[in-house]
Design an enzyme around this catalytic site. Structure first.
Site, PDB file in Angstrom:
ATOM      1  N   GLU A 223       0.811  -1.229   0.000  1.00  0.00           N
ATOM      2  CA  GLU A 223       0.000   0.000   0.000  1.00  0.00           C
ATOM      3  C   GLU A 223       0.844   1.280   0.000  1.00  0.00           C
ATOM      4  O   GLU A 223       0.296   2.386  -0.050  1.00  0.00           O
ATOM      5  CB  GLU A 223      -0.995  -0.010   1.166  1.00  0.00           C
ATOM      6  CG  GLU A 223      -0.350  -0.213   2.507  1.00  0.00           C
ATOM      7  CD  GLU A 223      -1.375  -0.437   3.610  1.00  0.00           C
ATOM      8  OE1 GLU A 223      -1.011  -0.230   4.783  1.00  0.00           O
ATOM      9  OE2 GLU A 223      -2.518  -0.819   3.285  1.00  0.00           O
ATOM     10  N   ASP A 252       3.249 -10.748  -7.539  1.00  0.00           N
ATOM     11  CA  ASP A 252       3.412 -11.476  -8.803  1.00  0.00           C
ATOM     12  C   ASP A 252       2.643 -10.781  -9.927  1.00  0.00           C
ATOM     13  O   ASP A 252       3.101 -10.746 -11.076  1.00  0.00           O
ATOM     14  CB  ASP A 252       2.908 -12.923  -8.661  1.00  0.00           C
ATOM     15  CG  ASP A 252       3.652 -13.670  -7.567  1.00  0.00           C
ATOM     16  OD1 ASP A 252       4.850 -13.392  -7.382  1.00  0.00           O
ATOM     17  OD2 ASP A 252       3.029 -14.517  -6.902  1.00  0.00           O
TER      18      ASP A 252
HETATM   19  O1  RIB Z   1       3.230 -14.892  -4.275  1.00  0.00           O
HETATM   20  C1  RIB Z   1       2.086 -15.648  -4.002  1.00  0.00           C
HETATM   21  C2  RIB Z   1       2.372 -17.083  -4.244  1.00  0.00           C
HETATM   22  O2  RIB Z   1       3.353 -17.530  -3.324  1.00  0.00           O
HETATM   23  C3  RIB Z   1       1.201 -17.996  -4.035  1.00  0.00           C
HETATM   24  O3  RIB Z   1       0.472 -18.221  -5.208  1.00  0.00           O
HETATM   25  C4  RIB Z   1       1.822 -19.260  -3.459  1.00  0.00           C
HETATM   26  O4  RIB Z   1       1.636 -20.349  -4.282  1.00  0.00           O
HETATM   27  C5  RIB Z   1       3.294 -18.925  -3.245  1.00  0.00           C
HETATM   28  O5  RIB Z   1       4.084 -19.416  -4.247  1.00  0.00           O
END
Ligand code: RIB
Length: 306
Positions: A223, A252
């Protein structure tokens, strides 16, 4: 192919909890969601949902999860020619706990991901050497990460290294061979041993890492937005205020989206701005990949926040 993700896939088992149980205590959690995850897979799916052509080099286990993981990649157009099965091993799984403030705690059981080896990169060589960008994380063996970085350097392919989960064993010399090093603030704290509570502390910790010879350091700050350091320059990208329900996989989402727009524009700041918006969208939905918008949904979101 635009992007090769050489990395992990996991099955996310997400419990939405009111509080963490104490030792020996059993508590009821109000909700649960299972979905495809894993940092590598999440980044691949985010880029693919936005329209990048993506190939995945990864390993699945010998269980009921494997087929679904491969089908999921294919559903989003990710090439799975080099997603291979390992016998007598489980697929990677990730029990995740998301609390009422939308924050997550994640455990990973790497399973088949531990079996992704340098030889798997050699097998994919013909395809990999024509990719425009590699994305790597640390849910696979470090020797494979290093091998992929050397491979990319030999073929002049830019690399994003996401040091997640943070590993004290990571040889920073390899991070310096990458074009982008992208930790989140927790990983920055672990990698530097420095506090990261305030923006000033974050900058100090980031500078201490940059001083080791990194080309570009981008720290995602949830945030608080994100920050890019290179040479003597620092650029802060402001966060977008949204109603967060689940922050799992937001980092991600940022990286997959950054990769997509960086390839399209070669403009780091622009790619960070888009990635910041994309990850903001992702925290408004439950799950990891399931919360990532496709191109149309993302364009509509951009209009709505203008
Ligand atoms: O960054 C999130 C991810 O971290 C999740 O999807 C979990 O699988 C771990 O790898």
């Amino acid at each position: 192919m635009d992007i090769a993700v050489i990395g992990s896939n996991m099955v996310d088992l997400i419990a939405y909890i009111n509080e963490m149980p104490k030792l020996g205590e059993t508590l009821e959690a109000p909700d649960f969601k299972m979905g495809c995850g894993g940092k590598g897979a999440n980044q691949a799916i985010a880029a693919a949902k936005l329209g990048s052509s993506v190939m995945m080099v990864s390993k699945v286990g010998d269980d009921i999860f494997a087929e679904n993981t491969v089908r999921n990649f294919q559903h989003y157009g990710v090439n799975t020619d080099f997603v291979k099965k390992v016998t007598n091993v489980s697929s990677g799984v990730a029990p995740i706990f998301v609390d009422k403030s939308s924050q997550n705690r994640i455990l990973i059981v790497k399973g088949a991901n531990n079996h992704l080896k340098p030889a798997d990169i050699d097998q994919a060589e013909v395809r990999l050497k024509n990719c425009k960008l590699f994305i790597l994380q640390l849910e696979i063996p470090l020797e494979t990460v290093y091998y992929a970085i050397d491979f990319a350097n030999r073929h002049q392919i830019p690399v994003i290294l996401n040091p997640a989960p943070a590993s004290p064993d990571l040889d920073i010399q390899y991070a310096c061979k990458c074009d982008f090093f992208m930790p989140n603030e927790t990983e920055l704290e672990i990698l530097t041993g420095m506090p990261v509570q305030t923006m000033e502390q974050i900058q100090q910790a980031a500078n201490s890492l940059l001083a080791k010879g990194l080309k570009n350091l981008i720290v995602t700050l949830g945030e608080k937005g994100s920050v890019w350091l290179h040479g003597n320059e620092i650029t802060h990208i402001a966060p977008h205020k949204v109603n967060a329900v689940d922050t799992s996989g937001a980092g991600d989402a940022f990286i997959g989206c950054f990769a997509h727009y960086y390839i399209a524009t070669q403009d780091v700041e622009k790619a960070m701005q888009m990635a910041s918006l994309y990850s903001a969208y992702s925290v408004t939905g439950l799950g990891t990949q399931s919360s990532y918008p496709n191109k149309t949904e993302f364009e509509q979101f951009q209009q709505s926040v203008k």
